[in-house]
Write a protein that holds these residues in place. Structure first.
Motif, PDB file in Angstrom:
ATOM      1  N   ALA A  68     -16.646  19.670   6.457  1.00 49.45           N
ATOM      2  CA  ALA A  68     -17.370  20.045   7.715  1.00 49.45           C
ATOM      3  C   ALA A  68     -17.948  18.792   7.805  1.00 49.45           C
ATOM      4  O   ALA A  68     -18.082  18.056   8.568  1.00 49.45           O
ATOM      5  CB  ALA A  68     -17.898  20.236   6.241  1.00 49.45           C
ATOM      6  N   THR A  69     -17.817  17.420   7.106  1.00 48.79           N
ATOM      7  CA  THR A  69     -18.433  16.038   7.028  1.00 48.79           C
ATOM      8  C   THR A  69     -17.571  15.067   7.874  1.00 48.79           C
ATOM      9  O   THR A  69     -18.498  14.482   9.079  1.00 48.79           O
ATOM     10  CB  THR A  69     -18.670  14.686   6.515  1.00 48.79           C
ATOM     11  OG1 THR A  69     -19.738  16.024   4.828  1.00 48.79           O
ATOM     12  CG2 THR A  69     -19.409  13.891   6.678  1.00 48.79           C
ATOM     13  N   VAL A  70     -16.525  15.270   8.297  1.00 57.74           N
ATOM     14  CA  VAL A  70     -15.342  14.279   9.055  1.00 57.74           C
ATOM     15  C   VAL A  70     -15.703  15.682  10.535  1.00 57.74           C
ATOM     16  O   VAL A  70     -15.422  15.140  11.388  1.00 57.74           O
ATOM     17  CB  VAL A  70     -13.855  14.672   9.216  1.00 57.74           C
ATOM     18  CG1 VAL A  70     -13.437  14.282   9.552  1.00 57.74           C
ATOM     19  CG2 VAL A  70     -13.923  13.654   7.442  1.00 57.74           C
ATOM     20  N   ILE A  71     -15.861  16.599  10.674  1.00 56.51           N
ATOM     21  CA  ILE A  71     -15.332  17.466  11.967  1.00 56.51           C
ATOM     22  C   ILE A  71     -17.134  17.729  12.455  1.00 56.51           C
ATOM     23  O   ILE A  71     -17.351  16.784  13.384  1.00 56.51           O
ATOM     24  CB  ILE A  71     -15.404  19.107  11.710  1.00 56.51           C
ATOM     25  CG1 ILE A  71     -13.737  19.295  10.982  1.00 56.51           C
ATOM     26  CG2 ILE A  71     -15.274  19.512  12.865  1.00 56.51           C
ATOM     27  CD1 ILE A  71     -13.533  20.634  10.753  1.00 56.51           C
ATOM     28  N   THR A  72     -18.223  17.197  12.068  1.00 58.34           N
ATOM     29  CA  THR A  72     -19.728  16.698  11.561  1.00 58.34           C
ATOM     30  C   THR A  72     -19.016  14.994  12.512  1.00 58.34           C
ATOM     31  O   THR A  72     -20.196  14.568  13.784  1.00 58.34           O
ATOM     32  CB  THR A  72     -20.426  17.401  11.434  1.00 58.34           C
ATOM     33  OG1 THR A  72     -21.249  18.483  10.114  1.00 58.34           O
ATOM     34  CG2 THR A  72     -21.596  17.366  11.662  1.00 58.34           C
ATOM     35  N   ILE A  73     -19.152  15.176  12.737  1.00 59.95           N
ATOM     36  CA  ILE A  73     -18.901  13.475  12.781  1.00 59.95           C
ATOM     37  C   ILE A  73     -18.348  13.376  13.897  1.00 59.95           C
ATOM     38  O   ILE A  73     -18.562  12.325  15.040  1.00 59.95           O
ATOM     39  CB  ILE A  73     -18.418  12.190  11.476  1.00 59.95           C
ATOM     40  CG1 ILE A  73     -19.693  12.116  10.771  1.00 59.95           C
ATOM     41  CG2 ILE A  73     -18.016  10.687  12.480  1.00 59.95           C
ATOM     42  CD1 ILE A  73     -18.586  11.423   9.103  1.00 59.95           C
ATOM     43  N   PHE A  74     -17.285  13.470  13.270  1.00 72.19           N
ATOM     44  CA  PHE A  74     -16.088  13.901  15.761  1.00 72.19           C
ATOM     45  C   PHE A  74     -17.351  14.735  16.113  1.00 72.19           C
ATOM     46  O   PHE A  74     -17.179  13.632  17.249  1.00 72.19           O
ATOM     47  CB  PHE A  74     -15.148  14.188  14.631  1.00 72.19           C
ATOM     48  CG  PHE A  74     -14.105  14.468  15.948  1.00 72.19           C
ATOM     49  CD1 PHE A  74     -13.718  13.238  16.461  1.00 72.19           C
ATOM     50  CD2 PHE A  74     -13.862  15.914  16.491  1.00 72.19           C
ATOM     51  CE1 PHE A  74     -12.439  13.038  17.402  1.00 72.19           C
ATOM     52  CE2 PHE A  74     -13.525  15.384  17.450  1.00 72.19           C
ATOM     53  CZ  PHE A  74     -12.458  14.634  18.410  1.00 72.19           C
ATOM     54  N   ILE A  75     -17.714  15.352  15.910  1.00 71.89           N
ATOM     55  CA  ILE A  75     -18.434  16.237  17.325  1.00 71.89           C
ATOM     56  C   ILE A  75     -19.419  15.577  17.778  1.00 71.89           C
ATOM     57  O   ILE A  75     -19.547  15.397  19.043  1.00 71.89           O
ATOM     58  CB  ILE A  75     -18.492  17.881  16.533  1.00 71.89           C
ATOM     59  CG1 ILE A  75     -17.980  18.300  16.091  1.00 71.89           C
ATOM     60  CG2 ILE A  75     -19.752  18.240  17.656  1.00 71.89           C
ATOM     61  CD1 ILE A  75     -17.612  19.655  16.057  1.00 71.89           C
ATOM     62  N   VAL A  76     -20.003  14.458  17.082  1.00 69.31           N
ATOM     63  CA  VAL A  76     -21.249  13.652  17.387  1.00 69.31           C
ATOM     64  C   VAL A  76     -21.056  12.895  18.303  1.00 69.31           C
ATOM     65  O   VAL A  76     -21.786  12.839  19.132  1.00 69.31           O
ATOM     66  CB  VAL A  76     -22.480  13.881  15.617  1.00 69.31           C
ATOM     67  CG1 VAL A  76     -23.188  12.868  16.362  1.00 69.31           C
ATOM     68  CG2 VAL A  76     -22.789  14.888  15.212  1.00 69.31           C
ATOM     69  N   THR A 134     -10.808  27.376  12.875  1.00 69.66           N
ATOM     70  CA  THR A 134     -10.913  27.371  11.759  1.00 69.66           C
ATOM     71  C   THR A 134     -11.915  27.460  10.446  1.00 69.66           C
ATOM     72  O   THR A 134     -12.312  28.546  10.305  1.00 69.66           O
ATOM     73  CB  THR A 134      -9.636  27.613  11.084  1.00 69.66           C
ATOM     74  OG1 THR A 134      -8.294  28.262  12.131  1.00 69.66           O
ATOM     75  CG2 THR A 134      -9.043  28.478  10.457  1.00 69.66           C
ATOM     76  N   PHE A 135     -12.161  25.735  10.472  1.00 72.62           N
ATOM     77  CA  PHE A 135     -12.969  26.314   9.736  1.00 72.62           C
ATOM     78  C   PHE A 135     -13.954  26.041   9.682  1.00 72.62           C
ATOM     79  O   PHE A 135     -15.000  26.476   9.355  1.00 72.62           O
ATOM     80  CB  PHE A 135     -12.594  23.982   9.538  1.00 72.62           C
ATOM     81  CG  PHE A 135     -14.061  23.744   8.386  1.00 72.62           C
ATOM     82  CD1 PHE A 135     -13.453  23.640   6.868  1.00 72.62           C
ATOM     83  CD2 PHE A 135     -14.825  22.685   8.391  1.00 72.62           C
ATOM     84  CE1 PHE A 135     -13.638  23.252   5.880  1.00 72.62           C
ATOM     85  CE2 PHE A 135     -16.148  22.788   7.916  1.00 72.62           C
ATOM     86  CZ  PHE A 135     -15.540  22.531   6.321  1.00 72.62           C
ATOM     87  N   VAL A 136     -14.948  26.227  11.280  1.00 74.66           N
ATOM     88  CA  VAL A 136     -15.251  26.096  11.133  1.00 74.66           C
ATOM     89  C   VAL A 136     -16.314  27.524  10.983  1.00 74.66           C
ATOM     90  O   VAL A 136     -16.889  28.489  11.289  1.00 74.66           O
ATOM     91  CB  VAL A 136     -16.297  26.164  12.733  1.00 74.66           C
ATOM     92  CG1 VAL A 136     -17.936  25.964  13.666  1.00 74.66           C
ATOM     93  CG2 VAL A 136     -15.978  24.234  13.268  1.00 74.66           C
TER      94      VAL A 136
END
Length: 826
Positions: A68-76, A134-136
């Motif tokens: 979740a952290t990796v996805i959040t950092i990438f999106i930000v 899928t994760f989101v």
């Protein structure tokens, strides 16, 4: 909402308690007894109390948070990048840059732009995006379920697992109770269906791309000891056929083709050839596997894709439909690319070039390794055409000689023949014919009789296969008398006609000039203006001006497929004006019909050649019959028929000829014209039309390329046989060796004494010629296929008749027309 209980639903400890207990146990072991046994026993105790299972759950929870952290950092970071780019575009670029803002970028366009970027630059973009969605969905679904039904799912991982089941299985949410829970479950299930639909689309696209790669030949070839062909042309199928024949004795093999052509198109052409019902077009693979790949052979990574380093031979074909000089320059680059990939190792290369003058370019590139064998197609075809026109029937011999169907050349060392002279081994092979010797890297064709065979020498033989012949006991006697002594006679001037034009016409003229005697005439009959021919012969100043010492060149204008242009050929001077000299088709000693280089394809070119052959043969027969009827008697009696070129065109004879020579010409039957045929499918049409003289030029060159690919020494052998100064292939009348009228070989004996083929071969060796076969006068070339090369029963006597033809390899003739003076026994 109640706070999460530290105790799980089944009464066991919570994840936090499990993690604390595990950490305490390990710390106690490290403080009191730091050993693996202590740690193992403590973890075993935790597992028995289900503490370890909760520890794993804690690990998964941490992994969940990390993702979740990796996805959040990438999106930000992506969002920040889009804002920065959008702001920059909105301002018209950097300050004072001079950029002009046309349209303001929307956020949806920025998102689409970044997705296009990742999809086009990374093959992992699609699966990463799908996993992220899928994760989101699982996270949002788990949070929503926890919000609407907190009492049923106190554990966050349990909630996430329930959300995953809704995503993975649409039927799971049927057991949900409560309106809000069902609404959330239904939403998660719809999202899961969308995700799996996208997943199926990605999988389908991936499989489709892989299938397309297979169809278009993009996958790697993993082969060893295969023949690699680079490029595709009208010679490719014939080369494949010959290599398949060569591989037959080994149970088959592999041929890999890498070309810029479409893989399916090449496979279709081969399939049509293998399924053809006609003998001329049918190809039998004989256990050989042919693998096609599409790609640019000039690129190094494409060469590595076809296992270039493990091939046993590489055949490089000249690109079709390209200017010859440009094609040869591409061949030079191809050799450099192969040299870069192979690094001086690997198989030998057989390259096809168009212009003999460009051969030195490849030799310069390969000067340090000597791995490249060059075959100049146009030069070979030109030599073939000239030799076949001057030696009717030679085309049939060369087709049998160059192909792998029947007898072919083999090098082999025979220790039992060490110390023997070449003359002594004339009759030492029952099922083969020795024709030369290889010493080191040099090949000697038709050696002198006293050439002694040493250790390490390999004897070059014509045989059916490399394991079908062996040395006999040598009991056959070599004392068969001496061949006739011949008095030198005057060689006859020749009249030759070339119909059509070739780019290498200058090379053909130079070769022919070396073969004929002074005073011979070469008539060039085509539609090229006379004023342009001199420039074309110099190849736009790339070559020196053609200077002939024996030939007299006559120019004539006309189309070889127009009957009225062929009736009478009128000579023109360099300005295109008539000189008053005319000639008819029956007066030529040789006629060559060259393929039309301007034709759009081989079928059109062969159609023109076929039409020219039919017209010339018909006109020859009618002109000859007319001359025999109206002027034959007058010429034979030495009377001037009194005709002029304006009065009788069909019976016009050159006024410079004397009457006896004209009478001889009038009595002599016209020659058979020789046509150049490019497509083997035309052969059956020629037989139906009754055309005897033709040369399958592309087919013969293809056979030569295949022969050199199988054994690079064949380039020297075949080049020697086609050279004007080497060991030519000649057709001799048997009377050249035997006094067939008296029934002997020079002993004057009559009574029709029988002689074996070996007897004739021994006599041929006295002229430093090697007899390789024969054709009885009452048999056609097709019927004598088994006799013209390496005949069986060589020691069996037979009755020879005048008109029987002996096929020999020998030096160029200094004397062509000779008269017998005496015969005697040795």
């Amino acid at each position: 909402m109640e706070s999460s209980s530290p105790i799980s639903d089944d009464g066991g400890p919570s994840m936090l308690q499990a993690a604390t207990a595990a950490a305490t146990a390990i710390s106690s072991c490290m403080a009191n007894e730091p050993s693996m046994d202590c740690i193992t026993s403590q973890l075993s105790a935790l597992h028995q109390s289900r503490d370890l299972e909760d520890y794993v759950s804690l690990f998964l929870f941490g992994l969940f948070l990390a993702i979740a952290t990796v996805i959040t950092i990438f999106i930000v970071s992506e969002f920040a990048l889009m804002i920065r780019k959008r702001h920059s575009v909105s301002r018209g670029g950097p300050k004072n840059s001079g950029y002009v803002n046309i349209d303001k970028a929307k956020y949806s366009e920025m998102v689409q732009y970044r997705l296009d970027h990742y999809f086009s630059t990374s093959k992992w973009a699609k699966p990463a995006l799908l996993l992220s969605f899928t994760f989101v969905l699982i996270v949002i679904g788990a949070l929503s379920l926890a919000a609407v039904a907190p009492e049923s799912s106190p554990d966050s991982l349990n909630v996430a697992w329930v959300a995953w089941t809704y995503v993975a299985d649409p039927g799971t949410h049927a057991e949900a109770e409560g309106t809000l829970v069902r609404l959330v479950s239904f939403s998660i299930t719809i999202g899961g269906m969308v995700i799996f639909a996208i997943l199926i689309g990605f999988i389908s696209e991936f499989i489709s791309e892989r299938v397309d790669d297979l169809k278009h030949g993009k996958s790697r070839v993993i082969e060893c000891d295969h023949t690699l062909m680079l490029g595709w042309s009208d010679k490719s199928l014939a080369i494949i056929e010959q290599i398949c024949l060569a591989n037959e004795s080994e149970g088959g093999g592999a041929i890999v083709v890498l070309a810029a052509d479409d893989k399916q198109e090449m496979e279709s052409k081969l399939m049509h050839a293998t399924e053809s019902s006609t003998e001329e077009n049918h190809i039998d693979l004989l256990g050989t596997e042919v693998i096609f790949r599409s790609g640019n052979p000039l690129l190094e990574h494409e060469l590595r894709r076809v296992s270039v380093g493990t091939a046993r031979a590489i055949v490089v074909l000249s690109p079709p439909d390209v200017d010859p000089d440009e094609a040869d320059s591409l061949i030079v680059r191809q050799v450099l690319a192969l040299k870069a990939v192979l690094g001086g190792r690997g198989p030998h290369l057989v390259v096809e070039m168009q212009d003999i003058d460009n051969k030195t370019l490849v030799e310069l590139v390969d000067s340090d390794q000597k791995k490249v064998e060059v075959v100049v197609a146009h030069d070979i075809i030109g030599r073939l055409m000239i030799q076949c026109a001057r030696e009717p029937g030679l085309a049939h011999v060369l087709e049998s000689l160059l192909g792998f169907e029947g007898d072919e050349f083999y090098f082999e060392e025979w220790p039992e023949l060490h110390g023997k002279m070449f003359f002594d081994i004339t009759c030492r092979f029952d099922d083969a014919v020795p024709v030369g010797v290889k010493r080191g890297k040099d090949v000697v064709m038709c050696p002198p009789n006293d050439y002694r065979i040493e250790s390490g020498d390999k004897i070059l033989c014509l045989a059916e296969d490399n394991d079908t012949y062996k040395v006999n006991d040598g009991s056959y006697s070599l004392s068969r008398g001496k061949v006739a002594s011949l008095a030198k006679g005057r060689r006859k001037e020749e009249k030759l006609l070339f119909c059509g034009w070739r780019r290498d016409m200058a090379d053909m003229i130079s070769l022919l000039d070396e073969l004929v005697v002074p005073g011979s005439e070469l008539w060039l009959f085509n539609q090229v203006p006379v004023q342009e021919r001199a420039n074309l012969l110099k190849d736009k100043d790339n070559k020196e001006e053609v200077a002939t010492k024996n030939l007299i060149i006559k120019n004539a204008i006309g189309s070889p497929i127009v009957r009225r242009n062929l009736r009478v050929l009128a000579a023109l001077d360099n300005k295109g004006l008539p000189t008053g000299r005319v000639i008819t088709l029956d007066e030529f000693d040789s006629i060559l019909i060259l393929s039309d280089s301007e034709a759009p394809d081989t079928v059109s070119s062969d159609s023109r050649s076929l039409a020219s052959l039919l017209l010339i043969q018909d006109l020859q027969s009618k002109i000859f019959a007319h001359k025999m009827k109206t002027n034959g008697d007058d010429f034979a009696n030495g009377h001037d028929p009194g005709t002029t070129t304006r009065q009788v065109t069909l019976t016009q004879v050159d006024e410079a000829n004397q009457h006896p020579a004209a009478a001889e010409s009038c009595r002599k039957a016209p020659c058979d014209p020789i046509g150049e045929i490019l497509d083997t499918r035309t052969r059956s049409l020629l037989q139906v039309a009754g055309c005897k003289g033709y040369v399958m030029s592309n087919h013969i060159v293809s056979m030569m390329l295949a022969s050199v690919a199988e054994d690079r020494d064949m380039n020297v052998v075949l080049g020697e046989l086609l050279s004007a100064h080497g060991s030519e292939t000649k057709l001799r009348d048997v009377s050249y060796y035997l006094d067939v009228k008296n029934g002997g070989s020079g002993d004057g004996a009559g009574g029709g004494e029988e002689r074996s083929f070996w007897d004739v071969a021994i006599l041929a060796r006295q002229r430093r010629e090697v007899a390789i076969g024969y054709k009885p006068r009452d048999m056609s070339w097709a019927d004598a296929h088994d006799l013209i090369l390496n005949p069986p029963n060589k020691s069996t006597p037979r009755t020879w008749e005048e008109g029987d033809i002996i096929l020999v390899f020998g030096e160029s003739d200094d004397v062509m027309n000779t008269t017998r003076v005496s015969w005697y026994l040795g």
